[in-house]
Design an enzyme around this catalytic site. Structure first.
Site, PDB file in Angstrom:
ATOM      1  N   GLU A 256       0.900  -1.176   0.000  1.00 41.69           N
ATOM      2  CA  GLU A 256       0.000   0.000   0.000  1.00 41.69           C
ATOM      3  C   GLU A 256       0.920   1.203   0.000  1.00 41.69           C
ATOM      4  OE1 GLU A 256      -3.191   0.073  -0.202  1.00 41.69           O
ATOM      5  OE2 GLU A 256      -3.921  -1.842   0.547  1.00 41.69           O
ATOM      6  N   CYS A 290      -2.203   9.522   2.597  1.00 41.59           N
ATOM      7  CA  CYS A 290      -1.960   9.003   1.255  1.00 41.59           C
ATOM      8  C   CYS A 290      -3.113   9.287   0.291  1.00 41.59           C
ATOM      9  CB  CYS A 290      -1.673   7.511   1.318  1.00 41.59           C
ATOM     10  SG  CYS A 290      -2.938   6.592   2.196  1.00 41.59           S
TER      11      CYS A 290
END
Ligand code: NAD
Length: 484
Positions: A256, A290
């Site tokens: 990720e 993010c």
């Protein structure tokens, strides 16, 4: 029990292995800083390979019995974990707030996400189904066994330490794996406190927490035959390191990575709602997120109005002491990160980009505070558009046609999240189809639920966190065929 007495953590220099806190072999230590005060919060060991191998052995030993525990029982372990985490909700949030510099209300929200995650995975694991068993060849019966992988090496970033810990260990454990969890060396304390809180709840060795430099942990995980999967949430650079160095072992790598989320604002959007939400989406957690919106593409004829509204909204953000319940935005996580964000903006300025900063940083402050910042007048190939700044910095650019907007939004190596703002359902549907991202929000941004996957495409990675999809990451299916 690790207790924060504001400046020092009582249990220092230890890692959590086989159900207890132990000293390390390493002679390397790291002083962890509170980014709001620049004072040392506590000291952690930077484990060497021997220390990490001890944690891996403990997880491997625990795996032998943990994999045989029924799903119902493993689910109950997670629910018991929920109860004790709920008891320590404020303490966990306080430690997270001091260590990451995030406002206390943001830290409390993170702990609530952790709790909801554990509840979700505990429940969902009991309802898993596999592809139908049947007689696919004459005279035989086939069925699927879903099995754990073994020991998982999990690595988390500094922006959401406690939340990411849950995303990693909850699906892994309930599927029957055991875990060696390495938080970022900058923000280890909430994960260590979590280990302490759970030490009487989980069997020894099932969840181990080590502190180490990224590469040291990465190398030890890559080398160990017991580690069956490495799960990283972090930068592209760290992901590339793991992928490059896993070619010998062919270990499963779950990634990720970064993001550079675009938002498209069409001229029929509710501008007030868009500004309200996108301001939060850009500056929440000081933009160290993010999926933060970092590039806003606004249709030409509402561009000026949108910019003016966002400037007003930015000026009202309350920046300051993270322990204060009224604070919206705290400091950046470290000096190195503060310098990085500053350099990005200074370089943009030197290229002629217009930089607008909100003047709301308290004049008396000791921390790494960076103001909410808006960038205007750049091209899509500018480095502030193409690279992750990871601070409270958002670029706004105009567009003239629907296709142009999709092209600008998709012109990125990242594909983690995106949003679109319009009152036109057809346009919204077209956007969800055209935008390259693991998550596309319509008329909202930065919303997460445990039931839905979090993942990216392109260089944002390929792992699935959250949701039933996470179970596929942390398990393998075995075809069993019986002759009738
Ligand atoms: P980072 O890659 O520097 O560090 C993340 C973790 O990886 C840390 O624990 C670090 O010690 C470790 N690490 C560093 N180098 C390593 C290596 N060579 N091998 C193994 N581990 C290594 O990232 P960061 O600065 O802590 O976090 C910010 C990054 O994380 C941003 O790029 C952000 O977008 C990303 N992030 C992604 C998600 C997501 O869900 N996609 C969520 C949060 C953060």
């Amino acid at each position: 029990m690790i207790v924060s007495n504001k400046q020092q953590f009582i249990i220092n220099k230890q890692i959590f292995v086989d159900g207890k806190f132990i000293e390390c072999n390493t002679d390397e230590y790291y002083d962890v800083i509170n980014p709001a005060t620049k004072e040392v919060l506590g000291t952690i060991p930077l484990c060497n390979e021997e220390d990490i191998n001890l944690a891996i052995s403990s997880a491997e030993k625990a795996f032998k019995s943990w994999k045989k525990v029924t799903i119902a029982e493993r689910s109950n372990y997670l629910l018991n974990a929920v109860s004790v985490i709920e008891e320590h909700r404020e303490a966990l949030a306080q430690v997270e707030s001091e260590n990451v510099g995030k406002p206390i209300n943001v830290a409390l929200a993170d702990v609530d996400v952790l709790i909801d995650n554990l509840k979700f995975f505990a429940g969902a694991a009991r309802g898993l189904t596999n592809i139908a068993s049947d007689n696919y060849a004459t005279g035989s019966t086939s069925f699927i066994r879903r099995e754990p992988l073994g020991v998982v090496g999990s690595i988390t970033p500094w922006n959401y330490p406690i939340m990411m810990a849950g995303w990693k260990f909850a699906p892994a454990l309930v599927m029957g794996n055991t875990v060696v969890l390495k938080p970022s060396e900058f923000t280890p304390f909430s994960t260590l406190l979590l280990a302490d809180i759970l030490k009487d709840v989980l069997p020894p060795g099932v969840l181990n927490v080590i502190t180490a430099k990224g590469e040291t942990a990465g190398d030890a995980f890559l080398k160990s035959i017991h580690i069956k999967m490495i799960s990283l949430t972090g930068s592209i650079k760290a992901g590339q390191y793991l992928v490059k160095n896993s070619s010998d072992s062919l270990k499963k790598i779950h990634l990720e990575l970064g993001g550079k989320a675009p938002s498209i604002v069409f001229n029929d959007a509710n501008l007030k709602d868009a500004v309200e939400t996108l301001s939060m989406g850009a500056f929440y957690n000081s933009g160290q997120e993010c999926t933060a919106v970092t590039r806003i593409y606004v249709e030409n004829n509402v561009f000026d109005k949108f910019v003016e509204l966002l400037k007003v909204k930015m000026s009202k953000i309350v920046i300051g002491d993270p322990t204060n319940a009224d604070t919206d935005m705290g400091p950046l996580v470290s000096k190195a990160h503060f310098d990085r964000v500053t350099d990005f903006v200074e370089r943009a300025k030197s290229r002629g980009v217009q930089v607008i900063t909100a003047q709301n940083i308290p004049s008396v402050n000791k921390g790494y505070y960076y103001p909410p910042t808006l960038l205007l007048g750049m091209n899509n190939d500018d480095e502030v558009i193409q690279n992750e700044v990871f601070g409270p910095v958002v670029a706004i650019m105009p567009f003239s046609t629907e296709d142009a907007a999709y092209n600008l939004a998709n012109d990125s190596k990242y594909a983690l999240a995106a949003s679109v703002w319009t009152e036109n359902v057809s346009k919204a549907l077209r956007a969800t189809e055209n935008l390259e991202a693991g998550t596309v929000w319509v008329n909202t941004h930065l919303m997460f639920v445990s039931e839905m996957p979090h993942s990216g495409g392109k260089m944002s990675g390929h792992g699935k966190d959250q949701s039933l999809y996470a179970f596929d990451e942390y398990s393998q299916v075995k075809h069993v065929m019986l002759k009738n």
